[in-house]
Scaffold this motif. Structure first.
Motif, PDB file in Angstrom:
ATOM      1  N   GLU A1068       0.845  -1.194   0.000  1.00  0.00           N
ATOM      2  CA  GLU A1068       0.000   0.000   0.000  1.00  0.00           C
ATOM      3  C   GLU A1068       0.877   1.239   0.000  1.00  0.00           C
ATOM      4  O   GLU A1068       1.976   1.247   0.532  1.00  0.00           O
ATOM      5  CB  GLU A1068      -0.927   0.019   1.224  1.00  0.00           C
ATOM      6  CG  GLU A1068      -1.942  -1.112   1.238  1.00  0.00           C
ATOM      7  CD  GLU A1068      -2.875  -1.001   2.427  1.00  0.00           C
ATOM      8  OE1 GLU A1068      -2.706  -0.051   3.220  1.00  0.00           O
ATOM      9  OE2 GLU A1068      -3.770  -1.862   2.565  1.00  0.00           O
ATOM     10  N   ASN A1069       0.361   2.292  -0.617  1.00  0.00           N
ATOM     11  CA  ASN A1069       1.033   3.591  -0.627  1.00  0.00           C
ATOM     12  C   ASN A1069       0.133   4.576   0.101  1.00  0.00           C
ATOM     13  O   ASN A1069      -1.057   4.682  -0.207  1.00  0.00           O
ATOM     14  CB  ASN A1069       1.280   4.048  -2.065  1.00  0.00           C
ATOM     15  CG  ASN A1069       2.219   5.231  -2.143  1.00  0.00           C
ATOM     16  OD1 ASN A1069       2.041   6.227  -1.460  1.00  0.00           O
ATOM     17  ND2 ASN A1069       3.244   5.119  -2.983  1.00  0.00           N
ATOM     18  N   ALA A1070       0.702   5.278   1.080  1.00  0.00           N
ATOM     19  CA  ALA A1070      -0.106   6.145   1.945  1.00  0.00           C
ATOM     20  C   ALA A1070      -0.487   7.464   1.296  1.00  0.00           C
ATOM     21  O   ALA A1070      -1.191   8.266   1.908  1.00  0.00           O
ATOM     22  CB  ALA A1070       0.666   6.425   3.241  1.00  0.00           C
ATOM     23  N   LEU A1071      -0.035   7.716   0.076  1.00  0.00           N
ATOM     24  CA  LEU A1071      -0.314   9.004  -0.552  1.00  0.00           C
ATOM     25  C   LEU A1071      -1.811   9.260  -0.691  1.00  0.00           C
ATOM     26  O   LEU A1071      -2.561   8.395  -1.162  1.00  0.00           O
ATOM     27  CB  LEU A1071       0.333   9.066  -1.933  1.00  0.00           C
ATOM     28  CG  LEU A1071       1.800   9.470  -2.016  1.00  0.00           C
ATOM     29  CD1 LEU A1071       2.236   9.514  -3.462  1.00  0.00           C
ATOM     30  CD2 LEU A1071       2.030  10.823  -1.360  1.00  0.00           C
ATOM     31  N   GLU A1072      -2.220  10.460  -0.306  1.00  0.00           N
ATOM     32  CA  GLU A1072      -3.614  10.869  -0.463  1.00  0.00           C
ATOM     33  C   GLU A1072      -3.767  12.031  -1.434  1.00  0.00           C
ATOM     34  O   GLU A1072      -4.825  12.179  -2.060  1.00  0.00           O
ATOM     35  CB  GLU A1072      -4.206  11.271   0.893  1.00  0.00           C
ATOM     36  CG  GLU A1072      -4.336  10.118   1.861  1.00  0.00           C
ATOM     37  CD  GLU A1072      -5.039  10.533   3.143  1.00  0.00           C
ATOM     38  OE1 GLU A1072      -5.631  11.644   3.176  1.00  0.00           O
ATOM     39  OE2 GLU A1072      -4.979   9.767   4.118  1.00  0.00           O
ATOM     40  N   ARG A1073      -2.716  12.858  -1.532  1.00  0.00           N
ATOM     41  CA  ARG A1073      -2.789  14.032  -2.402  1.00  0.00           C
ATOM     42  C   ARG A1073      -1.499  14.183  -3.177  1.00  0.00           C
ATOM     43  O   ARG A1073      -0.417  14.013  -2.620  1.00  0.00           O
ATOM     44  CB  ARG A1073      -3.015  15.320  -1.592  1.00  0.00           C
ATOM     45  CG  ARG A1073      -4.336  15.441  -0.914  1.00  0.00           C
ATOM     46  CD  ARG A1073      -4.372  16.640   0.017  1.00  0.00           C
ATOM     47  NE  ARG A1073      -5.603  16.668   0.780  1.00  0.00           N
ATOM     48  CZ  ARG A1073      -5.817  15.944   1.869  1.00  0.00           C
ATOM     49  NH1 ARG A1073      -4.857  15.155   2.348  1.00  0.00           N
ATOM     50  NH2 ARG A1073      -6.975  16.019   2.504  1.00  0.00           N
ATOM     51  N   VAL A1074      -1.626  14.553  -4.446  1.00  0.00           N
ATOM     52  CA  VAL A1074      -0.493  14.948  -5.273  1.00  0.00           C
ATOM     53  C   VAL A1074      -0.903  16.212  -6.005  1.00  0.00           C
ATOM     54  O   VAL A1074      -1.908  16.221  -6.732  1.00  0.00           O
ATOM     55  CB  VAL A1074      -0.096  13.860  -6.286  1.00  0.00           C
ATOM     56  CG1 VAL A1074       1.009  14.378  -7.196  1.00  0.00           C
ATOM     57  CG2 VAL A1074       0.351  12.595  -5.570  1.00  0.00           C
ATOM     58  N   VAL A1075      -0.164  17.279  -5.788  1.00  0.00           N
ATOM     59  CA  VAL A1075      -0.453  18.562  -6.437  1.00  0.00           C
ATOM     60  C   VAL A1075       0.747  18.945  -7.288  1.00  0.00           C
ATOM     61  O   VAL A1075       1.866  19.068  -6.780  1.00  0.00           O
ATOM     62  CB  VAL A1075      -0.741  19.665  -5.397  1.00  0.00           C
ATOM     63  CG1 VAL A1075      -1.060  20.985  -6.093  1.00  0.00           C
ATOM     64  CG2 VAL A1075      -1.894  19.257  -4.484  1.00  0.00           C
TER      65      VAL A1075
END
Length: 1415
Positions: A1068-1075
């Motif tokens: 799993e990758n914890a990323l929730e946002r990429v801007v």
């Protein structure tokens, strides 16, 4: 077309094509159709006779023959030569990176007909091979541009399911179709489409479904013809077809059905057994075949796009082998019994398999292939499907191949003389756009993340090795090697190289388990620094551990050698990592990793200058070397620190390529380029927060409702007077349908209940009370004061939500402010999450970080990684170790507050001695005391509350009175008391967070704890992220958000690494946002080698690729930087943001500085034509070092003129696209102005690339070129150049040269509004800075026209003379300097100039990219 440079203006004007263009298409007059046909036919014959000479094609391209002549005159009945010329012209434009498919989009049906003609001609045997090669290049260019719907419509049928009509048997096709109901349906639709088509339509459908098959068969026919293995046109055509096939099967949408066809044709084996492949001179063909074979067998399900894991692949192969063994046992038991009973590993070995197959007869082999469903017959004469062919087919099917991870492992991160002389680097050094290269390419889409990372690793490795090779060649050139009496002599010098004796091997560690090479190899070198200057000595002494140096074995140059490195005198090259550097007493020399400047003196005084350098030699290379290699080493060479981080970055990319990296499920498809481009946007995520707190984004209610195009409703009645923060929730409401108006005559009764209501989206807004945080000024909240525009609010709202946000920020539109506000909102909405802030440059990172600091974010949660932190304009240090010191200082201050609190309330004991003691004091005394106070439900008045407040004494130093009965109500007084306790609570909360620092004893442990536990916003450059990835992951670092500024300037891998700085071992990758925030209309990533830049598309950024894929984006559409007149010069580039490009914010009209003209100038911007100076225009004193003395003198003269009028020096910058010109301007301005108090130095003299992201009030721009346009033709660079100025822009160049470029012409037309006769500088005399003249107003009698640089120089000289006389009369002229001061200044200046020259001479290749291309 051979590799060739862009034509000069003189070459264009003297060309035989210039008159042809002037007569037929340069003017706007329409030529008769018959005459156009004759001209085109004559042009085709002439070019064909020349062999389509590259220089001629480039001249025609500069004369715009495609845009103005060929395509406008192409019709349905155009001749083949006309069609071929259009395709060739498009291919040339692609080579120049200027191909725009929109040129063909005006008439889609016409282009479709043209594309069909190209397909027909390219597959016709009678068409000459050279012509077919160009046409295949055109089709390949189309397959690389599938983001265009125009191109996609034409290319898709060529690789659709219809091509399965060409599979060798219908049973093979039926077996494939049986795997999926969807496939069966697609096949039925395609079949029905063909069967029901008319005769004309069937011709087209037949061509489309058989084109790829016929091209492949024709390829096989050609390479099997005897003698064609040395036929250059055949080999060139074959290479281009292989390149096309690679591009087709390396992207899933075009691979889906085509790869099945290629496998069915046994293409890889057929090519490998051909005479053309067996000829070892056809290196490129063999290399392209290897890449094709790699993609044909890529572990992915071609039909579904699902990546096949190692375990699944092994299972599939095992089943395949099992089937093979069963067939062998059933039909060939006597001959293949051993194979049938062998284990999987034995069958997968080539030697064992071939040995088993030797017992079969030719008929047996044919029968075995038939049982396995392997095709062995071709419809092409000349292909001998003999015994060897059948055996190779079986071996190809069952022998195990190395995976991408193994191939990546085999590629080393450190170069040797062999890798630097590889055929691939040789081919990329002499880049020819019409000749393929055996390197991977960055496409619009990737098969998987491992596919992307393997391409990235190989390309970055090749580019790094290319730069290292260029540096070594530069060093050798400076050393000027020659031999005398068998001894190597030097006639030159380089500060980057030192002569050494043979390296001494100190230690060779035993090999690790499972490895054959030593674990490590330590060696010692002696540096004799007694003959070099002190500043050079310091440069060697600050070599940092882990930095790579290169050990060279140099000898006399041998011009007869075949190896290009041996020709210049390089015999061996070995790379080694620095382990440490020691003085003559064996004491380590350590400057804390800080590069000392020349002005700094050594810390250790005058010591002996012999240094011992300990290095770690690459153990793999060492194990393969013999002793004579290290006996021959006689030089050590270093590179500049900022360029020499290649190994750590390569190691990071290699780790990623060999690891199963998991991107978040919501992001992976969009990253690879598949599925719905909007699937990662917050609106489409399955789990998104119901409400979003936008904190202080809005200034008031009116600002909020004006920022959305949706209806805004209040959740709590009216909020008109309510101040932020506002909490937003997107919802829907039912709206009744409109009741139709009554008509005359007959009344119409409408039943409201029978009509359905419709749902509309609305934004529901609520607010909340912001609690009082304490009575001190430091407790007050920092609030945003920027009235964000609707587009900025949309970007902030999207970025605050989870998912992917792409923000296009044109110049001056406030993208840095938007980024800072998004970071602040995320911080307040998700206080436990960590946010990674990434930029391309330290300069941009510091600029953004300073804005973050100014927002309401606790400084203890901020961390700045990397070496650029020193340039932050803050009192507090935010580096890792600086933050540790700050935390310890903060601890002392807080513990003093605890002691003061304890004294004020009568607490007994050493409560302020440690964090632990303070925590005990809080739990045992402070909290119970406060709870006792709060337990009183009633106070008679404010005075009684004040008397009972237990911490009154502690807050005696706060603004008084703390509780004012005359001002505060009882409720307000209680809120103040609550605020006071919150202040105390924060003290103890902070101390609890700091408590681990009392347990951790080393600075390193404390810094690591700060990174992994305390920091909430971590800022670093993309380079630092790549260099430190291993270290960061090893610490267990976790984060949820990534904000990337300058995203359009980052290569794809630079953008990917920040997404992978945490372990995903759990799957799993914890990323929730990429801007991603950037501007793809400005500079792209800088790639030095044109082969990697143009062919491999390494300058493609993730940001620009996502925009090509139509991922939803927000474009900031209002600029507040420049005067509206200046903004007009470049705003047309952003017409997608609005009807007329960028709009101007009110401040551009309201601020006083924008209302007035520029003192001393007629115009606020002007293009100034600069003629040859002393008979010269642009010059090139050394390769790639381009200068223009006339423009340099003119730029400095304008600067001096402005300073004489009173313009502040720090408000003026001089820019140029070329390093050579920057150095020349620096030398002139230093000589004329540095020590003259009237002038001084300007704010900066820089290249356009260096200045991206910066701005100044007044910009003087020197474009330099007078012979050829060069990379000014890249409109992105010119956009940067034109958008740096706020109030004044003065551009020096050569008009007739710039007008020859269609791309630059719009800028000249915009600047033409202020054009004077002859483009001469127009001054307005009698004014001083600041001007009182309104912008746009001018008194013509005061206008003076400068005829040229000499005229302006004389004018400035006279002004200076008068200024000096006036100052002398007024007594304000500074006292003359003493002789010692002058001598010291001269010496410092000479050293500065010398260092600057050396630095820039070594950086010329790095900066002047276009000139490398032209060479």
């Amino acid at each position: 077309m051979a590799a060739t440079s862009s034509p000069t203006v003189a070459e264009i004007y003297s060309s035989k094509f210039f008159d042809l263009a002037a007569t037929n298409w340069s003017s706007d007059q329409e030529q008769p159709g018959g005459r156009s046909d004759a001209v085109i036919s004559g042009l085709f014959v002439q070019l064909e006779k020349e062999g389509f000479n590259g220089h001629s094609l480039l001249i025609l391209d500069h004369l715009l023959y495609l845009e103005k002549f060929l395509w406008p005159r192409w019709t349905y009945d155009a001749k083949d030569d006309h069609t071929i010329l259009v395709a060739i012209a498009a291919v040339v434009k692609q080579r120049e990176n200027t191909l725009d498919w929109n040129l063909f989009a005006k008439d889609e049906e016409l282009f479709s007909n043209f594309f069909q003609r190209v397909l027909t001609i390219s597959s016709t045997d009678s068409t000459p091979l050279q012509t077919r090669t160009y046409l295949i290049s055109f089709i390949d260019a189309a397959f690389q541009s599938l983001d265009s719907s125009l191109i996609r419509h034409e290319c898709a049928p060529l690789v659709s399911i219809s091509i399965w009509n060409s599979l060798h048997t219908s049973s093979t096709r039926d077996a494939l179709l049986s795997n999926s109901t969807g496939l069966k349906k697609s096949w039925r639709v395609a079949t029905k489409k063909f069967d029901t088509a008319g005769d004309v339509r069937k011709v087209r459908l037949r061509l489309e479904r058989s084109w790829l098959y016929s091209v492949v068969l024709d390829l096989l026919r050609l390479i099997y013809v005897p003698g064609n293995d040395t036929n250059s046109p055949v080999i060139a055509y074959t290479e281009r077809v292989l390149e096309l096939l690679i591009d087709i099967i390396s992207q899933l949408p075009t691979r889906r059905f085509s790869n099945t066809l290629l496998k069915d044709l046994n293409l890889s084996v057929a090519i490998r057994l051909s005479p053309a492949y067996k000829n070892e001179k056809n290196i490129l063909l063999r290399q392209l075949h290897e890449i094709l074979d790699q993609y044909m067998n890529f572990p992915i399900n071609d039909l579904t796009g699902v990546l096949i894991s190692k375990e699944e692949l092994q299972t599939q192969n095992s089943k395949q082998v099992l089937r093979f063994q069963k067939i062998a046992l059933d039909h060939f038991k006597e001959k293949l019994l051993v194979l049938a009973l062998a284990n999987y590993g034995s069958v997968s070995k080539r030697e064992d398999l071939l040995e088993s197959l030797e017992s079969l007869t030719d008929d047996d082999l044919k029968s075995l292939c038939e049982h396995l469903g392997v095709a062995t017959d071709y419809l092409v004469p000349g292909i001998a499907t003999d015994r060897q062919f059948k055996i190779e087919l079986l071996a190809y099917k069952f022998v195990r191949r190395p995976g991408l991870e193994e191939k990546c492992e085999a590629l080393y991160s450190l170069p040797t003389e062999k890798s630097l002389s590889s055929s691939i680097l040789r081919q990329t050094s002499t880049f020819d756009a019409l000749k393929p290269l055996p390197i991977p390419r960055f496409n619009l889409q990737y098969l998987s993340t491992s596919d992307f990372l393997y391409r990235a690793f190989e390309l970055y490795r090749l580019e790094s090795f290319f730069e290292i090779k260029c540096d070594i060649e530069s060093i050798i050139e400076r050393l000027k090697l020659h031999s005398s009496s068998r001894e190597l002599k030097l006639a030159g010098f380089s500060r980057m190289a030192q002569r050494i004796s043979r390296p001494a091997i100190l230690e060779t560690a035993p090999a690790k388990v499972g490895e054959s090479h030593p674990a490590y190899v330590r060696a010692e070198l002696y540096l004799e620094l007694d003959r070099v200057k002190e500043d050079i000595q310091k440069e060697w002494e600050v070599l940092r551990p882990g930095e790579v140096v290169f050990l060279l074995a140099l000898q006399a140059p041998n011009t007869n050698a075949t190896n290009e490195l041996e020709k210049i005198g390089v015999k061996y090259i070995r790379a080694a990592e620095v382990a440490g550097i020691y003085d003559h007493n064996n004491n380590p020399i350590h400057f804390s990793g800080v590069q000392l400047r020349n002005s700094q003196k050594p810390l250790y005084g005058r010591l002996a200058r012999r240094r011992r350098l300990h290095v770690m030699i690459d153990p793999v290379t060492y194990s393969r070397d013999n002793e004579k290699v290290y006996d021959s080493i006689n030089f050590v060479f270093r590179r500049r620190v900022r360029e020499n981080n290649f190994k750590s970055i390569l190691d990071s990319v290699k780790d990623l390529a060999q690891t199963d990296i998991t991107l978040p499920d919501w992001l992976v498809d969009v990253f690879l380029g598949y599925g719905d481009p909007a699937s990662a946007s917050y609106e489409n995520l399955p789990k998104r927060p119901e409400t979003i707190d936008l904190n202080d984004t809005f200034l008031n209610w009116g600002h909020l409702i004006s920022s959305f195009d949706k209806e805004v409703v209040s959740a709590e009645g009216t909020l008109d007077a309510a101040l932020p923060p506002y909490v937003l929730r997107e919802t829907t409401k039912n709206v009744p349908p409109e009741v139709p108006k009554k008509t005359r005559g007959r009344k119409k009764k409408v039943e409201e209940n029978s009509a359905e209501t419709k749902e509309v989206q609305v934004i529901e807004v609520s607010t909340y009370h912001v609690p009082n945080m304490g009575p001190y000024f430091v407790d007050s909240r920092k609030r945003n004061t920027i009235p964000y525009t609707p587009a900025q609010v949309k970007a902030i709202y999207s970025g605050t939500n989870p998912g992917l946000t792409v923000i296009v920020g044109p110049p001056g539109t406030g993208k840095t402010d938007v980024a800072a506000q998004i970071i602040s909102n995320i911080y307040h909405n998700n206080p436990k999450q960590r946010t990674l802030v990434v930029t391309h440059s330290n300069q941009a990172l510091n600029r953004l970080f300073e804005k973050i600091i100014a927002l309401d974010i606790d400084e203890r949660h901020l961390l700045r990684l990397g070496h650029g932190e020193d340039d932050l304009r803050t009192e507090t240090s935010y580096s890792r170790y600086g933050r540790v010191d700050n935390v310890l200082d903060r601890r002392e201050a807080l513990l003093k507050d605890v002691t003061r609190l304890s004294d004020s309330v009568g607490g007994q004991g050493p409560h302020g001695e440690s964090c632990e003691a303070a925590g005990y004091f809080y739990k045992v005394f402070v909290l119970p005391t406060w709870q006792k106070f709060k337990s009183r439900n009633y106070f008679a008045d404010v005075s009684s509350l004040s008397r009972e407040f237990p911490f009154q004494a502690y807050f005696a130093n706060a603004p008084q009175p703390l509780f004012n009965p005359q001002i505060h109500s009882l409720e307000e007084a209680m809120e103040i008391a609550d605020g006071c306790f919150r202040h105390l609570e924060k003290i103890f909360t902070e101390l609890e967070d700091i408590r681990p620092f009392e347990l951790l004893r080393t600075a390193k442990d404390r810094a690591n704890y700060l990174l992994t536990r305390e920091a909430r916003i971590i800022a670093l450059t993309s380079t630092h992220a790549a260099m430190r990835r291993r270290e960061i992951i090893s610490l267990g670092f976790r984060y949820e958000n990534v904000i990337v500024e300058e995203a359009a300037q980052l290569t794809e891998v630079d953008s990917f690494i920040p997404l992978a700085l945490q372990s995903t071992a759990s799957g799993e990758n914890a990323l929730e946002r990429v801007v991603l925030i950037g501007d793809h209309f400005q500079n792209a990533p800088i790639i030095q080698n044109p082969a990697f830049r143009y062919y491999a598309n390494m300058e493609q950024s993730l940001f620009s690729r996502l925009l090509r894929l139509n991922v939803p984006s927000v474009t900031l559409d209002a600029q507040g930087r420049a005067r509206p007149e200046i903004a007009e010069l470049y705003s047309w580039r952003y017409q997608s943001a609005g009807n007329d490009g960028l709009t101007n914010l009110p401040i551009c009209y309201e601020n006083e500085e924008y209302k007035f003209a520029n003192a001393g100038f007629k115009h606020v911007f002007q293009f100034i034509n600069v003629d040859d100076y002393n008979g010269f225009g642009e010059t090139e004193p050394s390769p790639h070092f381009i200068q223009n003395l006339g423009e340099a003198e003119y730029a400095v003269a304008i600067y001096m003129y402005m300073r004489l009028l009173g313009y502040p020096a720090d408000k003026i910058s001089i820019l140029t696209p070329y390093v050579g010109q920057k150095v020349l301007v620096q030398n002139i301005v230093t000589e004329r102005c540095k020590r003259n108090p009237i002038f001084g130095l300007p704010a900066t003299v820089a290249t356009v690339d260096q200045y991206q992201g910066e701005q100044n009030d007044y910009i003087i721009m020197s474009l330099v070129r007078t012979k050829r346009v060069g990379y000014l033709r890249d409109i992105r660079r010119l956009t940067v150049a034109m958008s740096r100025a706020r109030l004044g822009l003065y551009v020096l160049g050569r008009r007739y040269l710039l007008e020859s470029s269609l791309d630059i012409k719009p800028f000249l037309e915009k600047m033409g509004t202020n054009r004077s006769e002859g483009d001469k500088l127009e001054l307005s005399i009698g004014e001083m800075f600041p001007s009182a003249r309104a912008s746009g107003e001018i008194e013509e009698s005061k206008v003076v026209v400068m005829e040229g640089v000499e005229h302006l120089g004389k004018f400035v000289y006279e002004m200076t003379t008068r200024k000096v006389e006036k100052m002398r009369e007024e007594g304000s002229l500074p006292a003359p300097a003493t002789l010692s001061q002058i001598a010291a200044a001269d010496q410092a200046e000479e050293e500065d100039i010398e260092d600057m020259d050396l630095e820039n001479e070594e950086e010329d290749i790095e900066e002047d990219e276009d000139d490398m291309d032209e060479e």
